[in-house]
Write a protein that holds these residues in place. Structure first.
Motif, PDB file in Angstrom:
ATOM      1  N   VAL A  36      48.158  56.169  59.658  1.00 57.89           N
ATOM      2  CA  VAL A  36      48.060  54.722  59.860  1.00 57.89           C
ATOM      3  C   VAL A  36      46.621  54.250  59.656  1.00 57.89           C
ATOM      4  O   VAL A  36      46.359  53.241  58.983  1.00 57.89           O
ATOM      5  N   PHE A  37      45.670  54.984  60.228  1.00 55.25           N
ATOM      6  CA  PHE A  37      44.264  54.611  60.099  1.00 55.25           C
ATOM      7  C   PHE A  37      43.826  54.619  58.637  1.00 55.25           C
ATOM      8  O   PHE A  37      43.160  53.690  58.165  1.00 55.25           O
ATOM      9  N   PHE A  38      44.221  55.658  57.897  1.00 53.70           N
ATOM     10  CA  PHE A  38      43.800  55.770  56.505  1.00 53.70           C
ATOM     11  C   PHE A  38      44.430  54.687  55.642  1.00 53.70           C
ATOM     12  O   PHE A  38      43.781  54.133  54.754  1.00 53.70           O
ATOM     13  N   ILE A  39      45.684  54.350  55.913  1.00 51.89           N
ATOM     14  CA  ILE A  39      46.335  53.272  55.166  1.00 51.89           C
ATOM     15  C   ILE A  39      45.636  51.945  55.415  1.00 51.89           C
ATOM     16  O   ILE A  39      45.422  51.144  54.490  1.00 51.89           O
ATOM     17  N   ILE A  40      45.243  51.688  56.661  1.00 51.68           N
ATOM     18  CA  ILE A  40      44.523  50.458  56.990  1.00 51.68           C
ATOM     19  C   ILE A  40      43.212  50.375  56.219  1.00 51.68           C
ATOM     20  O   ILE A  40      42.854  49.337  55.656  1.00 51.68           O
ATOM     21  N   VAL A  41      42.473  51.493  56.185  1.00 54.78           N
ATOM     22  CA  VAL A  41      41.199  51.521  55.458  1.00 54.78           C
ATOM     23  C   VAL A  41      41.427  51.280  53.974  1.00 54.78           C
ATOM     24  O   VAL A  41      40.691  50.509  53.322  1.00 54.78           O
ATOM     25  N   MET A  42      42.451  51.910  53.399  1.00 54.86           N
ATOM     26  CA  MET A  42      42.740  51.730  51.979  1.00 54.86           C
ATOM     27  C   MET A  42      43.117  50.285  51.670  1.00 54.86           C
ATOM     28  O   MET A  42      42.640  49.711  50.678  1.00 54.86           O
ATOM     29  N   LEU A  43      43.954  49.699  52.495  1.00 51.65           N
ATOM     30  CA  LEU A  43      44.356  48.308  52.271  1.00 51.65           C
ATOM     31  C   LEU A  43      43.171  47.367  52.431  1.00 51.65           C
ATOM     32  O   LEU A  43      43.023  46.401  51.671  1.00 51.65           O
ATOM     33  N   ALA A  44      42.319  47.652  53.410  1.00 47.82           N
ATOM     34  CA  ALA A  44      41.132  46.819  53.618  1.00 47.82           C
ATOM     35  C   ALA A  44      40.230  46.850  52.389  1.00 47.82           C
ATOM     36  O   ALA A  44      39.664  45.824  51.986  1.00 47.82           O
ATOM     37  N   SER A  45      40.100  48.017  51.758  1.00 44.80           N
ATOM     38  CA  SER A  45      39.258  48.121  50.566  1.00 44.80           C
ATOM     39  C   SER A  45      39.812  47.278  49.417  1.00 44.80           C
ATOM     40  O   SER A  45      39.052  46.759  48.589  1.00 44.80           O
ATOM     41  N   LEU A  46      41.138  47.131  49.369  1.00 45.48           N
ATOM     42  CA  LEU A  46      41.759  46.322  48.329  1.00 45.48           C
ATOM     43  C   LEU A  46      41.614  44.831  48.604  1.00 45.48           C
ATOM     44  O   LEU A  46      41.410  44.029  47.682  1.00 45.48           O
ATOM     45  N   LEU A  47      41.713  44.458  49.863  1.00 47.00           N
ATOM     46  CA  LEU A  47      41.808  43.045  50.225  1.00 47.00           C
ATOM     47  C   LEU A  47      40.465  42.372  50.454  1.00 47.00           C
ATOM     48  O   LEU A  47      40.413  41.138  50.575  1.00 47.00           O
ATOM     49  N   THR A  48      39.384  43.137  50.526  1.00 43.49           N
ATOM     50  CA  THR A  48      38.080  42.551  50.873  1.00 43.49           C
ATOM     51  C   THR A  48      37.170  42.339  49.673  1.00 43.49           C
ATOM     52  O   THR A  48      35.981  42.077  49.841  1.00 43.49           O
ATOM     53  N   GLY A  49      37.694  42.451  48.468  1.00 41.03           N
ATOM     54  CA  GLY A  49      36.900  42.121  47.290  1.00 41.03           C
ATOM     55  C   GLY A  49      36.578  43.306  46.409  1.00 41.03           C
ATOM     56  O   GLY A  49      36.773  44.462  46.784  1.00 41.03           O
ATOM     57  N   PHE A  66      40.749  55.171  36.256  1.00 43.56           N
ATOM     58  CA  PHE A  66      41.863  54.398  35.708  1.00 43.56           C
ATOM     59  C   PHE A  66      42.519  53.541  36.784  1.00 43.56           C
ATOM     60  O   PHE A  66      42.928  52.401  36.519  1.00 43.56           O
ATOM     61  N   PHE A  67      42.653  54.094  37.996  1.00 40.72           N
ATOM     62  CA  PHE A  67      43.243  53.304  39.079  1.00 40.72           C
ATOM     63  C   PHE A  67      42.392  52.069  39.355  1.00 40.72           C
ATOM     64  O   PHE A  67      42.922  50.969  39.524  1.00 40.72           O
ATOM     65  N   HIS A  68      41.081  52.229  39.400  1.00 38.83           N
ATOM     66  CA  HIS A  68      40.181  51.095  39.619  1.00 38.83           C
ATOM     67  C   HIS A  68      40.357  50.049  38.524  1.00 38.83           C
ATOM     68  O   HIS A  68      40.379  48.837  38.791  1.00 38.83           O
ATOM     69  N   ALA A  69      40.500  50.505  37.278  1.00 41.10           N
ATOM     70  CA  ALA A  69      40.622  49.581  36.144  1.00 41.10           C
ATOM     71  C   ALA A  69      41.895  48.750  36.197  1.00 41.10           C
ATOM     72  O   ALA A  69      41.958  47.676  35.585  1.00 41.10           O
ATOM     73  N   MET A  70      42.915  49.213  36.925  1.00 45.35           N
ATOM     74  CA  MET A  70      44.149  48.427  37.058  1.00 45.35           C
ATOM     75  C   MET A  70      43.896  47.045  37.635  1.00 45.35           C
ATOM     76  O   MET A  70      44.597  46.084  37.313  1.00 45.35           O
ATOM     77  N   ALA A  71      42.894  46.939  38.491  1.00 42.99           N
ATOM     78  CA  ALA A  71      42.610  45.655  39.146  1.00 42.99           C
ATOM     79  C   ALA A  71      42.054  44.636  38.163  1.00 42.99           C
ATOM     80  O   ALA A  71      41.993  43.445  38.482  1.00 42.99           O
ATOM     81  N   TYR A  72      41.640  45.082  36.973  1.00 43.72           N
ATOM     82  CA  TYR A  72      41.005  44.193  35.999  1.00 43.72           C
ATOM     83  C   TYR A  72      41.784  44.112  34.697  1.00 43.72           C
ATOM     84  O   TYR A  72      41.305  43.546  33.721  1.00 43.72           O
ATOM     85  N   PHE A 114      39.135  40.366  38.795  1.00 45.44           N
ATOM     86  CA  PHE A 114      39.649  41.255  39.840  1.00 45.44           C
ATOM     87  C   PHE A 114      40.901  40.675  40.492  1.00 45.44           C
ATOM     88  O   PHE A 114      40.946  39.514  40.885  1.00 45.44           O
ATOM     89  N   ASN A 115      41.939  41.512  40.574  1.00 46.59           N
ATOM     90  CA  ASN A 115      43.184  41.137  41.226  1.00 46.59           C
ATOM     91  C   ASN A 115      43.774  42.396  41.844  1.00 46.59           C
ATOM     92  O   ASN A 115      44.055  43.367  41.132  1.00 46.59           O
ATOM     93  N   PHE A 116      43.957  42.378  43.170  1.00 50.45           N
ATOM     94  CA  PHE A 116      44.394  43.594  43.868  1.00 50.45           C
ATOM     95  C   PHE A 116      45.892  43.843  43.760  1.00 50.45           C
ATOM     96  O   PHE A 116      46.382  44.883  44.221  1.00 50.45           O
ATOM     97  N   HIS A 117      46.650  42.929  43.171  1.00 53.09           N
ATOM     98  CA  HIS A 117      48.106  43.037  43.196  1.00 53.09           C
ATOM     99  C   HIS A 117      48.616  44.308  42.508  1.00 53.09           C
ATOM    100  O   HIS A 117      49.510  44.991  43.036  1.00 53.09           O
ATOM    101  N   LEU A 118      48.097  44.633  41.339  1.00 52.65           N
ATOM    102  CA  LEU A 118      48.602  45.801  40.604  1.00 52.65           C
ATOM    103  C   LEU A 118      48.239  47.120  41.290  1.00 52.65           C
ATOM    104  O   LEU A 118      49.108  47.977  41.458  1.00 52.65           O
ATOM    105  N   PRO A 119      46.974  47.336  41.713  1.00 51.04           N
ATOM    106  CA  PRO A 119      46.707  48.585  42.444  1.00 51.04           C
ATOM    107  C   PRO A 119      47.444  48.680  43.770  1.00 51.04           C
ATOM    108  O   PRO A 119      47.893  49.765  44.161  1.00 51.04           O
TER     109      PRO A 119
END
Length: 267
Positions: free
Chosen positions: A9-22, A123-129, A134-139
């Protein structure tokens, strides 16, 4: 089980936060994640008796990720890309000064670490662009479908699994579980298409199919790798979950394939 749940749960929160904060936090987080996976990979190789070059490998990993991240962000080829052949040469040159009986194996495993760990996160990072800014929807959708596939495969396989999928490398995986995971991932892709309309529902479902197929293959490849060096987990950084490679094995092959699909077919 409690430790595993809390860690997950903690790791998922951190991962989602990295996507949603810019895009800065997104880029930095997955750079660190890729380098930790690379470090973990080299540690496993070292246990098998070889000596990958940690310093040159990690420097090249960071440079490759950063160079391609800037290129994806600005859509302009960055001059730093032309430094990569120079820094990669250090992997070869340093072996001249080491007293090792396996210099080319050391070189090969150092470069394999870049290809197997850092490049997929690039490649995963490039999905956002892939559609421009930058758009977090695809990653985010990638992870939702990957997790849906893993959960669906586990539950379906446990309930209906009879036919082994690839028993030599993963005795617990079944054909029934694979197709169950694929269907759950496709359903998740269709639901995502309702809220995230950058691509059509058919393309979301195509992403889900690619993630299910190549994510499963990534899992099998990582299992093959661990069995070849006789280890159960890739590391112990995540209590109850093993190592980072254990958690992201599905991404390692799927992310480059999915990005290529999005770049050529869905933009």
């Amino acid at each position: 089980m409690k430790t595993r749940t809390i860690t997950g749960v903690f790791f998922i929160i951190v991962m989602l936060a990295s996507l949603l904060t810019g895009h800065y936090s997104f880029g930095a987080f997955y750079l660190l994640l890729g380098l930790f996976c690379q470090f973990e990979f080299y540690g496993l190789i070292k246990k098998s008796g070889y000596q990958p070059n940690y310093v040159a490998g990690l420097i090249n990993g960071a440079l490759i990720y950063i160079a391609f991240a800037y290129t994806a962000n600005t859509h302009i080829v960055q001059p730093v890309l032309f430094l990569i052949p120079v820094t990669l040469s250090a992997v070869f040159i340093q072996e001249l000064f080491k007293k090792s009986t396996t210099p080319f194996q050391n070189i090969a495993f150092t470069i394999l670490g870049l290809m197997f760990t850092v490049m997929p996160f690039t490649f995963f990072h490039a999905m956002a662009y892939v559609n421009g800014d930058f758009n977090f929807h695809l990653p985010l959708g990638f992870f939702v479908m990957l997790w849906s596939n893993d959960t669906g495969a586990y539950l379906t396989g446990r309930a209906f699994g009879r036919t082994k999928l690839f028993e030599r490398h993963s005795p617990k995986k079944t054909v029934e579980g694979f197709f169950g995971g694929l269907l759950i991932a496709a359903l998740a892709g269709y639901i995502l298409s309702i809220y995230y309309t950058e691509i059509e529902w058919k393309q979301w479902i195509s992403m889900a199919i690619l993630i299910s197929c190549f994510g499963t293959l990534g899992d099998l490849v990582e299992s093959m790798f661990k069995r070849s060096i006789n280890v159960k987990d890739s590391g112990g950084i995540l209590p109850g979950h093993g190592g980072l490679l254990d958690r992201f094995d599905g991404l390692l092959i799927a992310a480059p394939i999915v990005y290529s699909y999005l770049y050529f077919m869905a933009t």
